[in-house]
Design a protein around this motif. Structure first.
Motif, mmCIF file in Angstrom:
data_model
loop_
_atom_site.group_PDB
_atom_site.id
_atom_site.type_symbol
_atom_site.label_atom_id
_atom_site.label_comp_id
_atom_site.label_asym_id
_atom_site.label_seq_id
_atom_site.Cartn_x
_atom_site.Cartn_y
_atom_site.Cartn_z
ATOM 1 N N GLN A 46 44.534 31.730 43.391
ATOM 2 C CA GLN A 46 45.397 32.639 44.131
ATOM 3 C C GLN A 46 46.014 31.919 45.331
ATOM 4 O O GLN A 46 45.520 30.886 45.779
ATOM 5 C CB GLN A 46 44.593 33.846 44.616
ATOM 6 N N TRP B 98 47.097 32.408 49.289
ATOM 7 C CA TRP B 98 46.811 33.229 50.467
ATOM 8 C C TRP B 98 47.694 32.784 51.617
ATOM 9 O O TRP B 98 48.043 31.596 51.720
ATOM 10 C CB TRP B 98 45.344 33.091 50.878
ATOM 11 N N ARG C 226 46.874 38.291 50.605
ATOM 12 C CA ARG C 226 47.131 37.646 49.330
ATOM 13 C C ARG C 226 48.635 37.678 49.061
ATOM 14 O O ARG C 226 49.285 38.726 49.199
ATOM 15 C CB ARG C 226 46.371 38.354 48.211
ATOM 16 N N LYS D 98 51.212 37.925 46.530
ATOM 17 C CA LYS D 98 51.247 38.371 45.138
ATOM 18 C C LYS D 98 52.381 37.699 44.366
ATOM 19 O O LYS D 98 53.413 37.322 44.918
ATOM 20 C CB LYS D 98 51.413 39.887 45.080
ATOM 21 N N ASP D 99 52.160 37.587 43.053
ATOM 22 C CA ASP D 99 53.177 37.113 42.110
ATOM 23 C C ASP D 99 53.658 35.700 42.416
ATOM 24 O O ASP D 99 54.792 35.338 42.084
ATOM 25 C CB ASP D 99 54.385 38.074 42.085
#
Length: 975
Positions: A601, A603, A728, A730-731
């Motif tokens: 992910q 961040w 976070r 996203k995408d």
């Protein structure tokens, strides 16, 4: 329980009140003691001018004789104008240790608040109301421990306080009053007092009863009127000349505890007294260890030996009396010799050797027989020329034994002299100072010149210096082999540090530095510098090199992707970069910097908001960390608080963020200042730097791929950042972010490729796997000369991905193998030729000598050595028992018995295929009385059977009987 009638408490109380009047006149209080005839040592060469009330009483009670102490109290009562009658006796009064009578340290070690704290505590004790902070501060004074502090409180107010010493604690435990030995604060002490009070009319009675019980079943020697009871020792030793084995055990039980107490002097720093019973049937002696030092290692060692007459002999004759000996033990190693080449260190050593001693016999110096016949050189000023010449001879003896010993003896007359305490303290100060110098010289790095390399004539090739050249003297491939429980896996920490951070390893030696070394190893592992894998029967090539692994693509279709195994990952970390797999993939993944997960992910995080200049942010970047604050609240370890107590951002930081995730350090809503990859888990760290003390105590390790950036968040991620501390993104994938940051990826490639930082791959239990199946074609490339940059460097093409692979010389492979599981002779021959093999044998010297409640010493070092000596004789050295089998267990007879019954005996059954006769021989049962044998031999119906004797497991003599007929000289360590 009948109350003990005593007369001393009122007198002690009034004297304590009178002494309090002298807080501002402490030199006068010292003079009162000296005028009464009490000897007071100098305070590191200067007269003592400070004192406290506890020390005042202790200096009287150190004489351990009722008539002498009462006579001193009589004189002091007159000088202090005490009206209460001098007591008729001192029944129930615990004596102080004459070698540790002061309640404060010498002036160089003394803190300004130490003595004022003791005066405050005295006032509180006499009023009966203690302050928790004052109690804690007093307990932290260097020469004060729980037993000593509570004993002082008992002298002043026995109605309210009880000494928690070596006499009372075992008695309280027998009454089921638990926790007395673990008291670390005033509330805990008060809880023990509350629990103990119902068992006796008063604390004096309870303490005296405990003392009487302690005398039953054991006889421990005590000082007589302040001097050592040597004449009694002489008589006791003479009584056991016909059974020296038993005599050594009984004399150790009686006299070693007294010597241990005497050696705990406040003036000593480097001496470490510990039980070390003398064994054997050749002579009678009492011995106490004064420090570590194995014959095969380079540390200094120390010991005290007491002989009753002049017949004592070790490597030279030992006279009657108490001999203290320190030095370097046998073994090879030129580090101390090289260190002594420094003139300043030579002079420091000479000064320590020639320090004056107020005893009749001079200290002596001796070297090993490598330098000629043994001789004792007196260390006297008039022999300074001979001493210098001897040191010069030792310094030039490269390749010879490291052994150098210095000994001094207190004669029987000095042991029984009124000045015994002064003589012993001078001897301890002399040997302690010398030990400190020996320790410093012993850890000096040894400079070993690189040897010439044997070359094939005509094929010598000079290679240019390379950044990834192997470290001198460090094998690229090595295997640590040995029997079970010898600490092979334990030792790989030091082996890895010797490669990755040798300076840190050198700066944190020995057992005391183990915790620091392990923490540094963990830190290097977090940084991706160490890989660890354990081989097993199911482990294969696809796990170790590369293999096809099923993955689900973004459309939910099952595809297959080549994934690198643990070895190729280690090659990348060491600077080798195999090419991209040469097969099609339905969803190709761009090459990512080492440590970044393709499925990780992304961040975004602020550190100290958006302020343009931030010390917290700069320090976090410097320390390779992410830091999160507590927003004005007192920081708490998030690992110890409930989910409801954490904020949403803290929960994300602790639980949601994962190693391999990408993090963007934001400096504004549209600004990225740095990018990095998370490399480890959450930790609470408020104390490593003052900047983080009040806030920003929550940390995660991160490897910063790029710093000093000023990139647009919209350009990189397609969106602006919100104001929340952590969020976070996203995408957005790590690959998408890094595609916009070519400078970051270039920096990442530089950090993982061209710098060629050494990497360590540890393979535990290497012989449990199918070597040919796991290593495949790699076995050729492991050889030193076949590695990248070597004279015979080779590449191989990986059959699955069709990539060219060479192994960099910055990759070090360390394996471990258990010789009891498979012999070295059965290991794959190709692997044997490419690895160097280092044995790891049992180290019984790391085990303790246990002092049991009855005063008996159980020497686990000798127990393990005796067992292994017989196993080696009956089977082989590859099947001896490691010292780990006797570690991590309760320090009691039951704990050792459990280890023998549940750990060692099952192993012996397997080794000897249930041949119980040989197991009896290993345990020494044939030479012990029937009741002390662990295995009874039972004859019946024409056959021999064996039965476990459970009673023997509860008798310490059954354990000491395993080794007590071996002489001290039989053990390969300074016992």
């Amino acid at each position: 329980m009948d109350q003990v009638k005593v007369t001393w408490p009122p007198f002690f109380r009034e004297m304590g009140l009178r002494v309090l009047e002298y807080q501002e006149r402490q030199p006068e209080l010292v003079s009162l003691l000296q005028d009464a005839g009490i000897a007071i040592n100098h305070d590191e060469g200067t007269p003592l001018t400070e004192i406290d009330p506890f020390t005042f009483f202790s200096l009287v009670l150190k004489h351990t004789s009722e008539p002498t102490a009462l006579a001193f109290f009589q004189k002091l009562a007159q000088q202090l104008n005490v009206h209460t009658s001098v007591p008729l006796d001192l029944t129930g009064v615990p004596w102080s240790n004459p070698m540790n009578a002061w309640f404060f340290a010498y002036r160089s070690e003394r803190r300004p608040q130490d003595i004022p704290t003791l005066w405050s505590l005295t006032r509180q004790a006499l009023t009966g109301v203690l302050d928790e902070v004052t109690f804690a501060e007093a307990l932290n004074i260097r020469t004060v421990a729980l037993a000593k502090l509570t004993q002082g409180l008992f002298w002043l107010n026995p109605e309210l306080f009880l000494p928690l010493n070596g006499v009372n604690i075992p008695y309280l435990e027998s009454l089921r009053v638990l926790g007395a030995a673990r008291v670390a604060s005033l509330p805990e002490y008060q809880e023990v007092l509350r629990a103990a009070r119902p068992f006796a009319p008063d604390f004096i009675t309870l303490s005296h009863t405990a003392w009487l019980r302690a005398q039953q079943g054991k006889q421990v020697a005590a000082l007589i009127d302040g001097h050592f009871p040597f004449e009694q020792f002489r008589k006791d030793a003479a009584a056991y000349m016909t059974d020296r084995v038993k005599g050594n055990m009984i004399l150790d039980r009686k006299y070693a505890p007294l010597l241990m107490d005497l050696f705990e002097a406040p003036s000593t720093i480097f001496l470490k007294p510990s039980r070390s019973p003398y064994s054997g049937k050749e002579q009678v002696a009492v011995k106490v260890a004064l420090g570590g030092g194995v014959k095969s290692e380079g540390k200094s060692f120390g010991r005290a030996l007491m002989f009753a007459d002049n017949s004592g002999f070790e490597y030279v004759p030992f006279p009657a009396g108490l001999t203290l000996e320190v030095g370097w033990p046998d073994g090879k190693g030129d580090g101390p010799r090289q260190a002594l080449q420094d003139p300043a260190r030579q002079q420091q050593m000479l000064t320590a050797l020639l320090a004056p001693l107020p005893i009749s016999m001079p200290a002596t110096l001796t070297l090993s027989t490598d330098f000629g016949a043994l001789k004792l050189l007196p260390l006297q000023p008039e022999r300074e020329g001979d001493i210098r010449a001897t040191l010069e001879t030792y310094m030039q003896g490269f390749g010879k034994s490291r052994r150098l010993r210095v000994g001094l003896t207190l004669t029987p007359e000095e042991l029984e002299s009124p000045a015994f305490a002064e003589h012993l303290e001078a001897a301890l100060t002399y040997t302690d100072s010398l030990t400190g110098i020996l320790d410093a010289l012993a850890v000096a790095p040894e400079i070993i010149p690189a040897p010439e390399v044997i070359e094939v004539p005509g094929q010598t090739q000079v290679n240019p210096a390379r950044q990834d050249a192997p470290l001198p003297g460090v094998a690229l491939n090595k295997i640590l082999y040995g029997p079970p429980g010898t600490g092979k896996t334990y030792r790989v920490v030091d082996e890895a540090l010797a490669i990755l951070d040798p300076a840190f390893l050198q700066a944190h030696p020995g057992a005391e530095g183990r915790a620091a070394r392990k923490a540094r190893y963990d830190d290097l592992t977090t940084q991706g510098r160490v890989s660890f894998v354990t081989f097993h029967q199911s482990f294969g090539y696809e796990d170790f090199i590369e293999g096809l692994k099923p993955v689900m693509d973004d459309r939910g279709h099952l595809t297959y992707r080549i994934e690198d195994g643990i070895f190729l990952q280690a090659v990348k970390a060491a600077g080798g970069l195999p090419g991209t797999p040469d097969i099609p993939s339905s969803s190709p993944t761009p090459a990512l910097p080492h440590g970044v997960r393709a499925d990780g992910q992304v961040w975004r995080m602020y550190i100290d908001g958006t302020v343009p200049i931030s010390q917290v942010r700069d320090l976090s970047l410097t320390r390779s960390e992410l830091r999160m604050g507590s927003w004005g609240k007192t920081p708490k370890d998030l690992s110890e608080v409930g989910f409801d107590e954490m904020s949403g951002r803290q929960s994300l930081f602790k639980d949601s963020m994962r190693p391999g995730d990408l993090v963007l350090l934001a400096t504004g809503q549209d600004r990225i200042g740095a990018i990095g990859v998370v490399t480890g888990d959450y930790r609470f760290d408020p104390h490593s730097n003052p900047v983080f003390a009040l806030d920003y105590a929550h940390a995660r390790p991160v490897h910063w791929l790029a710093q000093g950036l000023n990139l647009s968040a919209i350009t990189v991620t397609g969106k602006q950042f919100a104001q929340a501390t952590l969020q976070r993104v996203k995408d957005v994938t790590p690959a998408q972010v890094l595609a916009h940051l070519p400078q970051a990826t270039q920096q990442a490639k530089a950090s993982t490729g061209s710098s060629a930082l050494p990497h360590v791959l540890i393979i535990d239990e290497i012989n449990r796997g199918n070597i040919s199946k796991i290593f495949g074609e790699l076995i050729t490339l492991l050889e030193d000369s076949k590695r990248a940059g070597g004279r015979e460097a080779l590449n191989v093409t990986l059959p699955l991905s069709r990539r060219a692979l060479s192994v960099p010389r910055s990759l070090y492979v360390i394996g471990t193998m258990n010789t009891a599981d498979r012999s070295l002779t059965l290991l794959d021959a190709a692997l044997r030729r490419r690895f160097v093999f280092r044995p790891v044998w049992p180290e019984p010297q790391v085990l303790p000598v246990l002092t049991l409640p009855d005063g008996t010493a159980l020497d686990l070092r000798k127990l393990l050595y005796a067992i292994n000596d017989r196993i080696e004789r009956l089977l082989s050295r590859e099947q001896v028992i490691g010292h780990a089998y006797l570690l991590g267990l309760p320090a009691t007879l039951d704990g050792v018995a459990g280890a023998l019954r549940e750990r060692i005996l099952p192993l012996l059954e397997e080794y000897f295929f249930e041949d119980w006769g040989k197991i009896r021989e290993v345990l020494g049962d044939d030479g012990k009385p029937t009741e002390l044998q662990f295995l009874h031999r039972v004859q019946g119906s024409g056959e021999t059977r064996y039965r476990l004797n459970e009673d023997a497991f509860g008798n310490v003599d059954a354990f000491t009987g395993v080794y007590d007929r071996l002489n001290d000289a039989d053990f390969p360590f300074e016992s």
